[in-house]
Motif scaffolding. Structure first.
Motif, PDB file in Angstrom:
ATOM      1  N   ALA A 266       0.714  -1.333  -0.070  1.00  0.00           N
ATOM      2  CA  ALA A 266      -0.051  -0.079   0.104  1.00  0.00           C
ATOM      3  C   ALA A 266       0.881   1.242  -0.012  1.00  0.00           C
ATOM      4  N   GLY A 267       0.462   2.074  -0.869  1.00  0.00           N
ATOM      5  CA  GLY A 267       1.362   3.347  -0.941  1.00  0.00           C
ATOM      6  C   GLY A 267       2.358   3.395  -1.957  1.00  0.00           C
ATOM      7  N   GLU A 268       2.800   2.303  -2.337  1.00  0.00           N
ATOM      8  CA  GLU A 268       3.866   2.013  -3.287  1.00  0.00           C
ATOM      9  C   GLU A 268       3.258   1.630  -4.895  1.00  0.00           C
ATOM     10  N   VAL A 269       3.864   2.224  -5.967  1.00  0.00           N
ATOM     11  CA  VAL A 269       3.404   1.871  -7.186  1.00  0.00           C
ATOM     12  C   VAL A 269       3.810   0.585  -7.615  1.00  0.00           C
ATOM     13  N   GLN A 270       3.241  -0.393  -8.152  1.00  0.00           N
ATOM     14  CA  GLN A 270       3.530  -1.691  -8.584  1.00  0.00           C
ATOM     15  C   GLN A 270       3.429  -1.737 -10.104  1.00  0.00           C
ATOM     16  N   ASN A 271       4.423  -1.901 -10.874  1.00  0.00           N
ATOM     17  CA  ASN A 271       4.675  -1.736 -12.110  1.00  0.00           C
ATOM     18  C   ASN A 271       3.931  -3.093 -12.684  1.00  0.00           C
ATOM     19  N   ARG A 272       3.855  -3.322 -14.017  1.00  0.00           N
ATOM     20  CA  ARG A 272       3.268  -4.304 -14.702  1.00  0.00           C
ATOM     21  C   ARG A 272       4.096  -5.513 -14.479  1.00  0.00           C
ATOM     22  N   ASP A 273       5.397  -5.431 -14.767  1.00  0.00           N
ATOM     23  CA  ASP A 273       6.417  -6.300 -14.832  1.00  0.00           C
ATOM     24  C   ASP A 273       6.159  -7.269 -13.458  1.00  0.00           C
TER      25      ASP A 273
ATOM     26  N   PHE B  17     -10.065   6.277  -6.657  1.00  0.00           N
ATOM     27  CA  PHE B  17      -9.467   6.714  -5.758  1.00  0.00           C
ATOM     28  C   PHE B  17      -9.069   5.786  -4.707  1.00  0.00           C
ATOM     29  N   ARG B  18      -9.251   4.480  -4.900  1.00  0.00           N
ATOM     30  CA  ARG B  18      -8.860   3.359  -4.001  1.00  0.00           C
ATOM     31  C   ARG B  18      -7.714   2.720  -4.587  1.00  0.00           C
ATOM     32  N   ILE B  19      -7.841   2.215  -6.095  1.00  0.00           N
ATOM     33  CA  ILE B  19      -6.865   1.801  -6.572  1.00  0.00           C
ATOM     34  C   ILE B  19      -6.539   2.559  -7.736  1.00  0.00           C
ATOM     35  N   LYS B  20      -5.578   3.138  -7.713  1.00  0.00           N
ATOM     36  CA  LYS B  20      -5.243   4.392  -8.813  1.00  0.00           C
ATOM     37  C   LYS B  20      -4.384   3.739 -10.005  1.00  0.00           C
ATOM     38  N   THR B  21      -4.750   4.058 -11.052  1.00  0.00           N
ATOM     39  CA  THR B  21      -3.682   4.032 -12.281  1.00  0.00           C
ATOM     40  C   THR B  21      -2.816   4.957 -12.456  1.00  0.00           C
ATOM     41  N   ILE B  22      -1.389   4.689 -12.327  1.00  0.00           N
ATOM     42  CA  ILE B  22      -0.115   5.490 -12.453  1.00  0.00           C
ATOM     43  C   ILE B  22       0.365   5.628 -13.856  1.00  0.00           C
ATOM     44  N   TRP B  23      -0.253   6.398 -14.633  1.00  0.00           N
ATOM     45  CA  TRP B  23       0.082   6.293 -16.133  1.00  0.00           C
ATOM     46  C   TRP B  23       1.630   6.055 -16.489  1.00  0.00           C
TER      47      TRP B  23
ATOM     48  N   GLY C 291       3.671  -7.084 -22.972  1.00  0.00           N
ATOM     49  CA  GLY C 291       3.242  -5.466 -23.469  1.00  0.00           C
ATOM     50  C   GLY C 291       1.894  -5.336 -23.995  1.00  0.00           C
ATOM     51  N   LEU C 292       1.189  -6.898 -24.126  1.00  0.00           N
ATOM     52  CA  LEU C 292      -0.105  -6.567 -25.019  1.00  0.00           C
ATOM     53  C   LEU C 292      -0.882  -7.363 -24.191  1.00  0.00           C
ATOM     54  N   ASP C 293      -0.671  -8.248 -23.247  1.00  0.00           N
ATOM     55  CA  ASP C 293      -1.593  -8.861 -22.387  1.00  0.00           C
ATOM     56  C   ASP C 293      -2.471  -7.715 -21.682  1.00  0.00           C
ATOM     57  N   ARG C 294      -3.828  -8.006 -21.519  1.00  0.00           N
ATOM     58  CA  ARG C 294      -4.643  -6.964 -21.043  1.00  0.00           C
ATOM     59  C   ARG C 294      -5.366  -7.675 -19.630  1.00  0.00           C
ATOM     60  N   SER C 295      -5.017  -8.763 -19.524  1.00  0.00           N
ATOM     61  CA  SER C 295      -5.494  -9.403 -18.099  1.00  0.00           C
ATOM     62  C   SER C 295      -5.682  -8.828 -16.905  1.00  0.00           C
ATOM     63  N   VAL C 296      -4.210  -8.058 -16.453  1.00  0.00           N
ATOM     64  CA  VAL C 296      -4.336  -7.446 -15.184  1.00  0.00           C
ATOM     65  C   VAL C 296      -5.050  -6.318 -15.285  1.00  0.00           C
TER      66      VAL C 296
ATOM     67  N   GLN D   2       3.407   3.785 -15.324  1.00  0.00           N
ATOM     68  CA  GLN D   2       3.990   3.125 -14.143  1.00  0.00           C
ATOM     69  C   GLN D   2       3.641   1.891 -13.660  1.00  0.00           C
ATOM     70  N   GLY D   3       2.122   2.154 -13.191  1.00  0.00           N
ATOM     71  CA  GLY D   3       1.455   0.858 -12.799  1.00  0.00           C
ATOM     72  C   GLY D   3       0.230   1.210 -11.875  1.00  0.00           C
ATOM     73  N   TYR D   4       0.080   0.367 -10.795  1.00  0.00           N
ATOM     74  CA  TYR D   4      -0.964   0.575  -9.905  1.00  0.00           C
ATOM     75  C   TYR D   4      -0.589   1.122  -8.413  1.00  0.00           C
ATOM     76  N   LEU D   5      -1.495   1.660  -7.774  1.00  0.00           N
ATOM     77  CA  LEU D   5      -1.453   2.241  -6.593  1.00  0.00           C
ATOM     78  C   LEU D   5      -2.522   2.145  -5.620  1.00  0.00           C
ATOM     79  N   PHE D   6      -2.133   1.015  -4.726  1.00  0.00           N
ATOM     80  CA  PHE D   6      -3.463   0.906  -3.566  1.00  0.00           C
ATOM     81  C   PHE D   6      -3.275   1.847  -2.604  1.00  0.00           C
ATOM     82  N   VAL D   7      -4.369   2.783  -2.431  1.00  0.00           N
ATOM     83  CA  VAL D   7      -4.348   3.933  -1.329  1.00  0.00           C
ATOM     84  C   VAL D   7      -4.613   3.600  -0.059  1.00  0.00           C
ATOM     85  N   PRO D   8      -3.857   3.569   0.946  1.00  0.00           N
ATOM     86  CA  PRO D   8      -4.312   2.950   2.359  1.00  0.00           C
ATOM     87  C   PRO D   8      -5.278   3.615   3.113  1.00  0.00           C
TER      88      PRO D   8
END
Length: 235
Positions: free
Chosen positions: A173-180, A217-223, A193-198, A225-231
């Motif tokens: 939580a509070g850390e951006v997690q990248n797709r890789d 506002f709870r699970i944000k997309t950080i364009w 680079g193509l799979d949309r499952s996540v 970079q990846g996704y951010l869970f907002v604690p």
């Protein structure tokens, strides 16, 4: 059968292909049962209690999409769609109704085995996640042992990979997690680079957790970079 032997229900109306896949998976140590119609799957799941379902789309009685949709309220194990259809629409639709992954026929046996192995690696997330049993943020509670999620004391029904994805984001939580990182930890393979499952599962998580799908506002997309869970967004 020993408790360690994983059970797979193979739903495929092509009996020759079904036999070949069954023989291969049996040789790899799995206990496999075959089903050939979509409208009989629910009863077989009830009787067999599989750990994983391999589900074809084009089935007599009821198609695989309808089967997957009907199973999801009560079956929380992985569902792997096995289909001759390769369009992006079919793949995304399968994920949106609760499938965990898909392979397109014809598929090499070792590729199928790798996907199954990855899907059955449920909850095996890296590092400190193994030591944490439960996480709470405001009204959100996530229990790793029972794989139970509640929000404002209401149960939130998640598929196996939806749970793993939420857990992965929540422990970071509070850390951006990248797709890789997400693909390696949750999907079990490299991001191509193509799979949309996540992306599809993030969208489903937002809906189930009452996030704003237009402006999350709870699970944000950080364009980029990846996704951010907002604690602090769960009160």
């Amino acid at each position: 059968m020993a408790d360690t032997v994983k059970k797979i229900l193979l739903v495929e109306d092509d009996r020759q292909l079904s036999d070949l896949v069954t023989d291969f998976l049996t040789s790899e140590g799995y206990h496999v049962k075959q089903e050939f119609r979509g409208d009989t799957v629910a009863k077989r799941v009830e009787l067999f209690s599989p750990d994983l379902i391999i589900l074809d789309i084009m089935l007599p009685g009821k198609d695989g999409f309808a089967v997957c949709r009907d199973l999801r309220p009560t079956f929380f194990g992985p569902i792997l769609m096995l289909t001759a259809k390769g369009t992006d629409f079919d793949q995304v639709l399968g994920l949106e109704i609760g499938a965990d992954d898909y392979v397109i026929k014809p598929v090499e046996p070792r590729v199928l085995l790798a996907r199954i192995t990855a899907l059955l690696r449920r909850g095996e997330l890296p590092n400190q996640s193994q030591e944490i049993g439960e996480i709470s943020y405001g009204h959100l509670q996530i229990n790793r042992a029972s794989r139970k999620v509640t929000l404002k004391d209401e149960n939130v029904d998640l598929t196996s990979q939806e749970f793993d994805l939420l857990w992965l984001l929540a422990i970071k939580a509070g850390e951006v997690q990248n797709r890789d990182y997400i693909y390696k930890a949750v999907v079990g393979r490299e991001y191509d680079g193509l799979d949309r499952s996540v992306d599809v599962r993030i969208s489903r998580l937002r809906k189930k957790l009452f996030d704003d799908t237009e402006t999350p506002f709870r699970i944000k997309t950080i364009w980029g970079q990846g996704y951010l869970f907002v604690p602090d967004a769960w009160n």
